[in-house]
Design a protein around this motif. Structure first.
Motif: not given
Lengths: 145, 145
Positions: A16, A18, B20-21, B23-24, B38, B42, B45, B62
Motif C-alpha cells: 500500500l 509503495r 492503509r489506515e 490495515v495499519m 510502525e 518495518r 522485519r 523498507s
DNA sequence: TCGCAGCAATTAACATGTTAAGGAAAAGCC
DNA sequence: GGCTTTTCCTTAACATGTTAATTGCTGCGA
C-alpha cells in the motif's frame, strides 16, 4: 506449525505504501509548482466538491487527523486559500470554506490532474482500476457500505 | 467537454490512504505495547528477513526515505534494537544489523501479526487478496517485474 | 444553578515524510 | 598527483502523522 508473516515483498502494508508513492509522485510534481502540499490539495478538493463545512466533517472527508487539520487550517488561512468562521449557535464549532484563490488552484490543476488519473487507468486497465477501488474500499474501516 | 476529477470518495490516492489506515490500525495497536513505531517494525522485519545489509538497501526494502532512516537508525541504536558498523573497504557505507533484542520483538509479535494478516485475507477472500497485491504492484514505480 | 459529563478544537511532544543543501569518501579523468 | 564527478550519508527546515493532555463551550441532571 508456525504461521510466518509474508515476505516483506508480499506484505499488504508495504504494498500500500509503495502504490501510494507511485500514485502521489506525479501529483506532488504537479503541486510543487503551486506551493501547496498533497494534503492541502486534498482539503481544497473536498471543499470544492462539497462546499463549506464544519471542521470535523472536513477532517473526515479529507482523511486527516484533527491536529493535522488544525495546523493546516492556520497556514492555509494565512495563504488565503480558505476562510474560517465560528458557529454562532455553538461557539465550539468552526466552519471552513474555500476562497477564490483556493478554487483557482483547483481549476488550474484540474486538467493535468485528470491526465494523471487517466494515466493510471490506462496502466491498470479500466476494469482493474474499478476492481482496485472496490478492494481498497473493503479495507476502509469507515466504509459502512 | 470537461474531464473532471473523480469525486473524492472515488479517488485512488484517498482510497489508498484509507485502506492503509484500516490495515495499519490493528498493527499499531499491537506495536504500541512494544514501544516501537510502525516504521521501526518495518525495518526490523526487513533485517530479520534478509539479515545485515547496507543502509541504502535497507531504506529501499523498507520503503523509507534516506533522511528518515538516518534518524531512525540513531534512535533504534539507542534502544538497542540494531547495530551500525562502518564498512572498512568503503568508509562511506554503513551496515545495519538486528540485535537479539530487536529479534525478540519480531518473535514476540509474530503470532499476533499473523492473525491480523489472516483476518484481512478472510475479509477480502484469498483470491481478492492476491489480486489486490498484484494490482498494487502495478502501481509501484520501483517494481520492474 | 451548580456541578459535571461530553464535545469541539487546540496545543504539546515526538516520530516520520519531503525536499534541499552539505560533508566525506571513493572513482574517474587529465 | 591534482581535479572533478559521483556516491553514501548526514543535517536542516518545514509539514504532517500520532497520541495524549488541555482549554473552551454545551447540555444535562441533581
Amino acid at each position: 506449525m508456525t504461521n510466518p508473516l509474508p515476505s516483506t515483498v508480499r506484505s499488504l502494508p508495504i504494498a500500500l505504501i509503495r502504490a501510494r508513492e507511485g500514485v502521489m509522485s506525479p501529483i506532488r510534481d504537479m503541486l510543487s509548482e503551486t506551493g501547496i502540499t498533497e494534503q492541502q490539495w486534498r482539503v481544497l478538493r473536498v471543499l470544492a466538491e462539497y462546499g463549506r463545512m464544519d471542521t470535523k466533517t472536513l477532517a473526515d472527508r479529507s482523511s486527516l487527523l484533527f491536529p493535522s487539520l488544525t495546523r493546516m487550517a492556520a497556514t492555509m488561512r494565512e495563504k488565503g486559500l480558505v476562510t474560517q468562521t465560528r458557529d454562532v449557535k455553538d461557539r465550539r464549532r468552526q466552519f471552513v470554506d474555500i476562497t477564490p484563490a483556493g478554487q483557482k488552484i483547483i481549476d488550474d490543476c484540474l486538467p493535468e490532474a485528470a491526465l494523471i488519473v487517466a494515466g493510471f487507468k490506462e496502466t491498470l486497465g479500466e476494469q482493474n482500476y474499478e476492481t482496485l477501488l472496490d478492494l481498497l474500499a473493503m479495507l476502509d474501516p469507515g466504509n459502512h457500505s
